[in-house]
Each structure stands twice: as structure tokens, then as C-alpha cells.
Design a protein around this motif. Structure first.
Motif, PDB file in Angstrom:
ATOM      1  N   GLY A   1    -128.819  47.712  70.612  1.00  0.00           N
ATOM      2  CA  GLY A   1    -127.368  47.730  70.501  1.00  0.00           C
ATOM      3  C   GLY A   1    -126.635  47.465  71.799  1.00  0.00           C
ATOM      4  N   THR A   2    -127.368  47.407  72.908  1.00  0.00           N
ATOM      5  CA  THR A   2    -126.757  47.130  74.212  1.00  0.00           C
ATOM      6  C   THR A   2    -126.230  45.695  74.236  1.00  0.00           C
TER       7      THR A   2
ATOM      8  N   THR B   1    -128.780  39.182  69.147  1.00  0.00           N
ATOM      9  CA  THR B   1    -127.954  38.685  68.048  1.00  0.00           C
ATOM     10  C   THR B   1    -126.513  39.119  68.275  1.00  0.00           C
ATOM     11  N   ASN B   2    -125.606  38.157  68.229  1.00  0.00           N
ATOM     12  CA  ASN B   2    -124.186  38.442  68.474  1.00  0.00           C
ATOM     13  C   ASN B   2    -123.981  39.219  69.770  1.00  0.00           C
ATOM     14  N   GLY B   3    -124.776  38.883  70.787  1.00  0.00           N
ATOM     15  CA  GLY B   3    -124.635  39.496  72.097  1.00  0.00           C
ATOM     16  C   GLY B   3    -125.201  40.895  72.228  1.00  0.00           C
TER      17      GLY B   3
ATOM     18  N   HIS C   1    -134.224  45.552  68.045  1.00  0.00           N
ATOM     19  CA  HIS C   1    -135.468  46.255  68.345  1.00  0.00           C
ATOM     20  C   HIS C   1    -136.486  45.283  68.951  1.00  0.00           C
ATOM     21  N   ALA C   2    -137.272  45.769  69.889  1.00  0.00           N
ATOM     22  CA  ALA C   2    -138.352  44.966  70.453  1.00  0.00           C
ATOM     23  C   ALA C   2    -139.434  44.779  69.394  1.00  0.00           C
ATOM     24  N   VAL C   3    -140.072  43.609  69.427  1.00  0.00           N
ATOM     25  CA  VAL C   3    -141.107  43.264  68.459  1.00  0.00           C
ATOM     26  C   VAL C   3    -142.318  42.748  69.232  1.00  0.00           C
ATOM     27  N   CYS C   4    -143.489  43.173  68.825  1.00  0.00           N
ATOM     28  CA  CYS C   4    -144.725  42.601  69.361  1.00  0.00           C
ATOM     29  C   CYS C   4    -145.493  42.015  68.189  1.00  0.00           C
ATOM     30  N   ALA C   5    -145.691  40.720  68.209  1.00  0.00           N
ATOM     31  CA  ALA C   5    -146.406  40.022  67.144  1.00  0.00           C
ATOM     32  C   ALA C   5    -147.698  39.455  67.695  1.00  0.00           C
TER      33      ALA C   5
END
Length: 118
Positions: free
Chosen positions: A86-87, A107-109, A113-117
Motif C-alpha cells: 500500500g506504500t 499498481t496505481n503507484g 504484496h511481494a511474490v516469489c514464483a
């Protein structure tokens, strides 16, 4: 004698896992339209932990500062130092279409959440 039996089972299990991975990779490769990939400027390469074949396209705007995916050919993301969800922040346009790694989409500035794929 019991040790030999266990080792024999382990070797057999490893062989079946290797054969399964080969079959999965072959199946994944058969589903890729190689000519369409090449037409997009992509290359077929192994990605992620299991080395699955994928069409990976490099993006011309890689590294450009962004605040949303709509500003990039790929994704707007942070890949190094993540921020709180949200930052308000900016990111950089992704280098290519390789889906693997750890990143945080913007997204939209705002940071998601961080994602590890893998």
C-alpha cells in the motif's frame, strides 16, 4: 543388505523423478508456438527451478521508471528492496517475460504484496 536395498530404492526413485521431469518439459515445449514466439522476438529457454521451457521476450522499456503496469510492455515492479503493501512508490519496467523470481508489483503507484514464483 538392508542398506543396499534402501540405496537401490532411492536410485530408482530418483530415476523416475528425472523421467517425470523430462516428460513434463517435453509436454510444456509441445504447447509452445515456436514461430509465434520468434515473431515476437522471443527465445525458448528454460525458466524457474525445474527448467521448464518457456517463450521469453525481452522488453524494450526494461528499467524505465513506472507507477503501473500500463506504463510498461511487461510489469511495473520492485525486485530488490520491498516496501510495505500500500506504500506509494515507483518501480521499474521488467526486463523480460520470465515469470520466475521474487518481486513486488506496483499498481496505481502503490506496492502490492511481494511474490516469489519458482
Amino acid at each position: 543388505m538392508l542398506i543396499i536395498f534402501i540405496n537401490g530404492c532411492a536410485a530408482t526413485n530418483e530415476n523416475s523423478i528425472d523421467e517425470s521431469m523430462i516428460e513434463l518439459r517435453r509436454d510444456a515445449l509441445s504447447k509452445i508456438d515456436v514461430l509465434a514466439c520468434l515473431d515476437k522476438g522471443g527465445v525458448i529457454q528454460s525458466v524457474c527451478k525445474f527448467g521448464m521451457p518457456s517463450c521469453v521476450v525481452k522488453y524494450m522499456d526494461a528499467g524505465k521508471t513506472c507507477s503501473d503496469n500500463s506504463e510498461c510492455a511487461g510489469e511495473c515492479r520492485i525486485e530488490d528492496e520491498f516496501v510495505e503493501v500500500g506504500t506509494r512508490t515507483t518501480g521499474f519496467c521488467s526486463v523480460d517475460s520470465d515469470p520466475c523470481g521474487c518481486f513486488q508489483l506496483i499498481t496505481n503507484g502503490k506496492a502490492e504484496h511481494a511474490v516469489c514464483a519458482d
